[in-house]
Design an enzyme around this catalytic site. Sequence first.
Site, PDB file in Angstrom:
ATOM      1  N   HIS A 184      32.038   3.889  46.252  1.00  0.00           N
ATOM      2  CA  HIS A 184      30.787   4.052  46.987  1.00  0.00           C
ATOM      3  C   HIS A 184      30.408   2.846  47.854  1.00  0.00           C
ATOM      4  O   HIS A 184      29.248   2.406  47.796  1.00  0.00           O
ATOM      5  CB  HIS A 184      29.634   4.324  46.005  1.00  0.00           C
ATOM      6  CG  HIS A 184      29.793   5.591  45.213  1.00  0.00           C
ATOM      7  ND1 HIS A 184      29.124   5.826  44.034  1.00  0.00           N
ATOM      8  CD2 HIS A 184      30.531   6.698  45.450  1.00  0.00           C
ATOM      9  CE1 HIS A 184      29.443   7.030  43.565  1.00  0.00           C
ATOM     10  NE2 HIS A 184      30.307   7.577  44.408  1.00  0.00           N
TER      11      HIS A 184
HETATM   12  C1  LIG Z   1      38.162   9.221  45.544  1.00  0.00           C
HETATM   13  C2  LIG Z   1      36.703   9.370  45.892  1.00  0.00           C
HETATM   14  C3  LIG Z   1      35.863  10.088  45.046  1.00  0.00           C
HETATM   15  C4  LIG Z   1      34.519  10.232  45.374  1.00  0.00           C
HETATM   16  N1  LIG Z   1      33.726  11.058  44.615  1.00  0.00           N
HETATM   17  C5  LIG Z   1      32.477  11.359  45.052  1.00  0.00           C
HETATM   18  C6  LIG Z   1      31.707  12.384  44.431  1.00  0.00           C
HETATM   19  O1  LIG Z   1      32.182  13.073  43.520  1.00  0.00           O
HETATM   20  N2  LIG Z   1      30.461  12.612  44.899  1.00  0.00           N
HETATM   21  C7  LIG Z   1      29.923  11.901  45.916  1.00  0.00           C
HETATM   22  O2  LIG Z   1      28.755  12.121  46.268  1.00  0.00           O
HETATM   23  N3  LIG Z   1      30.628  10.927  46.532  1.00  0.00           N
HETATM   24  C8  LIG Z   1      31.898  10.685  46.158  1.00  0.00           C
HETATM   25  N4  LIG Z   1      32.651   9.775  46.837  1.00  0.00           N
HETATM   26  C9  LIG Z   1      32.023   9.024  47.943  1.00  0.00           C
HETATM   27  C10 LIG Z   1      31.781   9.842  49.201  1.00  0.00           C
HETATM   28  O3  LIG Z   1      32.826  10.757  49.434  1.00  0.00           O
HETATM   29  C11 LIG Z   1      31.599   8.880  50.368  1.00  0.00           C
HETATM   30  O4  LIG Z   1      30.492   8.033  50.089  1.00  0.00           O
HETATM   31  C12 LIG Z   1      31.351   9.555  51.701  1.00  0.00           C
HETATM   32  O5  LIG Z   1      32.443  10.366  52.048  1.00  0.00           O
HETATM   33  C13 LIG Z   1      31.121   8.503  52.788  1.00  0.00           C
HETATM   34  O6  LIG Z   1      30.831   9.139  53.994  1.00  0.00           O
HETATM   35  P1  LIG Z   1      30.992   8.372  55.375  1.00  0.00           P
HETATM   36  O7  LIG Z   1      30.757   9.378  56.435  1.00  0.00           O
HETATM   37  O8  LIG Z   1      30.155   7.139  55.351  1.00  0.00           O
HETATM   38  O9  LIG Z   1      32.506   7.869  55.398  1.00  0.00           O
HETATM   39  P2  LIG Z   1      33.868   8.703  55.204  1.00  0.00           P
HETATM   40  O10 LIG Z   1      33.594  10.037  54.620  1.00  0.00           O
HETATM   41  O11 LIG Z   1      34.798   7.794  54.491  1.00  0.00           O
HETATM   42  O12 LIG Z   1      34.356   8.939  56.685  1.00  0.00           O
HETATM   43  C14 LIG Z   1      34.950   7.962  57.501  1.00  0.00           C
HETATM   44  C15 LIG Z   1      36.030   8.643  58.323  1.00  0.00           C
HETATM   45  O13 LIG Z   1      36.456   7.765  59.337  1.00  0.00           O
HETATM   46  C16 LIG Z   1      37.872   7.783  59.402  1.00  0.00           C
HETATM   47  N5  LIG Z   1      38.262   6.484  59.955  1.00  0.00           N
HETATM   48  C17 LIG Z   1      38.215   5.281  59.352  1.00  0.00           C
HETATM   49  N6  LIG Z   1      38.604   4.329  60.204  1.00  0.00           N
HETATM   50  C18 LIG Z   1      38.883   4.932  61.363  1.00  0.00           C
HETATM   51  C19 LIG Z   1      39.317   4.465  62.630  1.00  0.00           C
HETATM   52  N7  LIG Z   1      39.542   3.167  62.869  1.00  0.00           N
HETATM   53  N8  LIG Z   1      39.536   5.392  63.612  1.00  0.00           N
HETATM   54  C20 LIG Z   1      39.320   6.713  63.402  1.00  0.00           C
HETATM   55  N9  LIG Z   1      38.900   7.203  62.222  1.00  0.00           N
HETATM   56  C21 LIG Z   1      38.670   6.312  61.222  1.00  0.00           C
HETATM   57  C22 LIG Z   1      38.315   8.032  57.980  1.00  0.00           C
HETATM   58  O14 LIG Z   1      39.614   8.575  57.933  1.00  0.00           O
HETATM   59  C23 LIG Z   1      37.251   9.008  57.500  1.00  0.00           C
HETATM   60  O15 LIG Z   1      37.610  10.345  57.772  1.00  0.00           O
HETATM   61  C24 LIG Z   1      33.992   9.609  46.538  1.00  0.00           C
HETATM   62  C25 LIG Z   1      34.838   8.897  47.379  1.00  0.00           C
HETATM   63  C26 LIG Z   1      36.185   8.779  47.078  1.00  0.00           C
HETATM   64  C27 LIG Z   1      37.078   8.006  48.015  1.00  0.00           C
END
Ligand SMILES: Cc1cc2nc3c(=O)[nH]c(=O)nc-3n(C[C@H](O)[C@H](O)[C@H](O)COP(=O)(O)OP(=O)(O)OC[C@H]3O[C@@H](n4cnc5c(N)ncnc54)[C@H](O)[C@@H]3O)c2cc1C
Length: 533
Positions: free
Chosen positions: A464
């Site tokens: 997280h």
């Molecule tokens: C293994 C795991 C289990 C989890 N379990 C839970 C759960 O059960 N419940 C829950 O609420 N949360 C859970 N989480 C946390 C939750 O999924 C994340 O907090 C959430 O997805 C974050 O959202 P975000 O949009 O900030 O980032 P992300 O969803 O990480 O999105 C970022 C995106 O940007 C892309 N990216 C990164 N760098 C670049 C770049 N330079 N160029 C282009 N694309 C790029 C990545 O590939 C990704 O698709 C879990 C996370 C993981 C990894």
Amino acid sequence: MADYIIAGGGSAGSALAGRLAQSGAKVLVLESGPRDRHPLIHIPAGFVKLLDSKLLYHYVTEAQSHLNGRSPVMPQGNVLGGGGSVNAAIYIRGQRSDYDGWAAAGAAGWAYQDVLPYFRRAEDNDRLADEYHGNGGPLGVSDLRQTSDLTRAFVRAAQEAGIPFTPDFNGARQRGVGFNQTTTRNGRRCSAAVGYLRPALQTGNLEIRTGCLVTRVLFDGDRATGIEYLRNGRLEQAQAAEEVILSAGAVQTPKLLMLSGVGPGAELARHGIAVKHRLDGVGQNLQDHLEFPAIRFCTGRHGYYGEDSFFRAIKNGLQYLLFKSGPVMSNVTEACAFMNVDDPEAEPNIQMHFVPIVFIEGETAPIKRAGATVNPCVLRPESRGEIRLRNADPSVNPLIDPRYLSAAEDMRLSVKGLQLARRILTQPAFAPFVEPTEAFPGAAMQDEEALQSYIRARGKTVYHPVGTCRMGQDDMAVVDPQLRVRGLRNLRVVDNSVMPTLVSGNTNATAIMIGEKASDIILGLRPLPPSNA
Ligand SMILES: Cc1cc2nc3c(=O)[nH]c(=O)nc-3n(C[C@H](O)[C@H](O)[C@H](O)COP(=O)(O)OP(=O)(O)OC[C@H]3O[C@@H](n4cnc5c(N)ncnc54)[C@H](O)[C@@H]3O)c2cc1C
């Protein structure tokens, strides 16, 4: 030319892209990972199998001085849908006071009554319909149709240990033990890519380019005009008529800002990057949840141990395909408990994830036994870390230093959380299933010092990371409450890096809420009316 370019098609980026495209705007999403075609993404139990796959970045943190110098891995999604495509699908929002705290710290318009309407707008809950829960939204939220014998024992045991049962962690109060709702619909995962991007593709307004590693933002003076990215080893560019939005998550978004010349002056100078705009807060304020297991081995075949062996996997797979039932329908982490270890009546300061298998990292050989794992974590850690650049090469992962347990209060609460987790495993409800002696931390670990050393040896991320482009109005804030990068034009951050403080729970629902709310802000719409709940 697209109106909006979104760097990163994860949870927040997908929700935002879907809403913008549905409004009629032309949207281009650039995502480093592949499309979300892997079949294991879409079945609830796939999470455990995917954890080591290429669909995640396996970032290695800096040596953590409060974790015996270890460098734990911090997995994050690297696929369309981001973390939401590979996570355990637990649907948790945190506490009212988390968001009220954001607003009080300068994130005007992000108090609980302001964000609750966006959680509800996103939601399509299959059981709950009230002032806290929405129906008909893009994000499927469902009860588990499969729970293991061990999970039900955990829910009873926690009650025996004094934690009341709750049917809903996301209602008026978070406190209690209960079964998780998950981001699934009809037994399949509902990531933001499934819930928002797929319908938006039908509009013809959305283009998704996968396999594109964004390398920097392009500027004309102080105005962001486009994005540079690497595809198949070649640098390409795309221009945006309206805005550039960074949604690459709390690890990569600050990296992209710094590579674009936006960040702390000294850090940019260290890597020979010309300063476009100095913002000292970029990469600072990193927060994460840290968990450490209490484990008992089972006396027989309980929980999900061995359910992935060859013949059982075939049986379970067929049961899932034919009847949508059985272990494949489980997200594995089926129950949680939230409680305050200082004052049972107060809002929780500890979360426990229950896993009906032996779930432990760092063992040289995997432990081939059935077991019950209770993983406590401190909900609002005081420790603060940072993201910096390792060098100026965009294909190199940044330097990640969460500084886990650097605040003494985090260790104090961790010890109390671990003590309670152990106590739950000794309750009568577990007696028919588990051995009388403890596997981890182990009977010898009793005093405070021993438990501290166990936590340092076993602490691992709950996946997280947040807070590295904090929203606010002070000098260290990176974005303002409209999510605009302060001091620049046509550039926003929309992902978990904008959180001022980590919410009290899992972070996917909040990421999607941030994408939902950002879409109204960007389109210049009036915010949804505040909730009275
Ligand atoms: C293994 C795991 C289990 C989890 N379990 C839970 C759960 O059960 N419940 C829950 O609420 N949360 C859970 N989480 C946390 C939750 O999924 C994340 O907090 C959430 O997805 C974050 O959202 P975000 O949009 O900030 O980032 P992300 O969803 O990480 O999105 C970022 C995106 O940007 C892309 N990216 C990164 N760098 C670049 C770049 N330079 N160029 C282009 N694309 C790029 C990545 O590939 C990704 O698709 C879990 C996370 C993981 C990894």
